[in-house]
Design a protein around this motif. Sequence first.
Motif, mmCIF file in Angstrom:
data_model
loop_
_atom_site.group_PDB
_atom_site.id
_atom_site.type_symbol
_atom_site.label_atom_id
_atom_site.label_comp_id
_atom_site.label_asym_id
_atom_site.label_seq_id
_atom_site.Cartn_x
_atom_site.Cartn_y
_atom_site.Cartn_z
ATOM 1 N N VAL A 1 0.882 -1.348 -0.073
ATOM 2 C CA VAL A 1 -0.035 -0.044 -0.108
ATOM 3 C C VAL A 1 0.902 1.258 0.123
ATOM 4 N N TYR A 2 0.799 1.937 -1.065
ATOM 5 C CA TYR A 2 1.380 3.306 -1.174
ATOM 6 C C TYR A 2 0.718 4.485 -0.673
ATOM 7 N N VAL A 3 1.451 5.377 0.141
ATOM 8 C CA VAL A 3 0.480 6.549 0.605
ATOM 9 C C VAL A 3 1.311 7.707 0.283
ATOM 10 N N ASP A 4 0.707 8.782 -0.449
ATOM 11 C CA ASP A 4 1.491 10.286 -0.892
ATOM 12 C C ASP A 4 0.285 11.073 -0.546
ATOM 13 N N ILE A 5 0.893 12.332 -0.589
ATOM 14 C CA ILE A 5 -0.182 13.439 -0.459
ATOM 15 C C ILE A 5 -0.233 14.271 -1.794
ATOM 16 N N GLU B 1 -6.258 8.135 10.027
ATOM 17 C CA GLU B 1 -6.951 8.010 8.994
ATOM 18 C C GLU B 1 -6.290 7.066 7.842
ATOM 19 N N ILE B 2 -5.309 6.847 7.599
ATOM 20 C CA ILE B 2 -4.341 6.063 6.708
ATOM 21 C C ILE B 2 -4.596 4.676 7.290
ATOM 22 N N LEU B 3 -4.684 4.479 8.484
ATOM 23 C CA LEU B 3 -4.652 3.038 8.994
ATOM 24 C C LEU B 3 -5.995 2.242 8.764
ATOM 25 N N ASP C 1 -3.033 -7.172 6.664
ATOM 26 C CA ASP C 1 -3.532 -7.496 8.105
ATOM 27 C C ASP C 1 -2.717 -6.954 8.962
ATOM 28 N N LEU C 2 -3.201 -6.068 9.798
ATOM 29 C CA LEU C 2 -2.399 -5.268 10.771
ATOM 30 C C LEU C 2 -2.167 -6.268 11.894
ATOM 31 N N ASP C 3 -2.763 -7.280 11.893
ATOM 32 C CA ASP C 3 -2.429 -8.384 12.924
ATOM 33 C C ASP C 3 -1.178 -9.331 12.788
ATOM 34 N N ARG C 4 -0.718 -9.154 11.469
ATOM 35 C CA ARG C 4 0.585 -9.693 11.277
ATOM 36 C C ARG C 4 1.752 -8.785 10.845
ATOM 37 N N ASP D 1 2.347 1.684 17.523
ATOM 38 C CA ASP D 1 1.427 1.090 18.351
ATOM 39 C C ASP D 1 0.224 0.386 17.382
ATOM 40 N N ALA D 2 0.167 0.562 16.129
ATOM 41 C CA ALA D 2 -0.951 -0.052 15.431
ATOM 42 C C ALA D 2 -0.243 -1.272 14.797
#
Length: 277
Positions: free
Chosen positions: A102-106, A136-138, A148-151, A179-180
């Motif tokens: 997943v890419y994120v940019d403004i 917001e991103i997460l 899968d943020l549990d991994r 923390d996430a």
Amino acid sequence: MKRPSWAPLDVDMNQPSIARIWDWFLGGAHNFAVDRQVAEEMLQLMPEGPQMAHINRMFLRRVVQLCVAEGVTQFLDIGSGIPTVGNVHETAQQADPECRVVYVDIDPVAVAHTRRLLADNPRCAVIQADLREPEEILAAPELRDLLDLDRPVALLMIAVLHFVHDEEDPLGLIARYRDALAGGSFFAIAHGSRSTERMPSEHLYAARSKYERSVAQVSLRSQPEVEAMFAGFDLVSPSVVWLPVWRPANGETPEDSAAPNAGYGGVGRKPRTNRPQ
């Protein structure tokens, strides 16, 4: 200037962009005349610019390869810019086709071009968002559908944290991402340095002044300040070092005296909660 087909209609073609200047330094074609003008002016002040961009890109590839080798196949690249050759999904999926990115940019141009590039890749997505908004991103559906943020996840912030200023609490911001993340996740930083050890001071400060007048304010930091950003992570050897020195691949020359100050880099891993005390 005629608007290119890849440029969103709501993008101001007279306003230079961090992502598009970086794209020009890397030899990309998704930039406007105003970006090239600023980049060329910076090049007159700091001829090391394109080499610094390529050193950052080589560091990114080595980090991705390490993460896949350690069994992490989920990547969150924040401040990803315009994905030129050697981008995260290309490197990761070459090592393991099951990798998800997943890419994120403004920057809307970076997002639009990334979306077009990934149209036929179901294991990749892009989000337009500000890195200062981790919740917001997460929570974004594009991320939740793929990761899968549990991994364990590899969180990448390459050449972006120097745009977060001290008054914006970069350590607190990073902690909200940390923390996430699940135990075993990786966190990689490449960060601009204010050291003049590998670059004439007049190059560094003249280019920085030009950049701040034209594009954005920059908070260059020391090695200890970058190390502090890994609070809550176990640093991976060789800790936080000059980017070319961090686990150089075959054919790379990390101690080359001609290598400019491309900044510091490091990788940390979040401890697993069930590890022996």
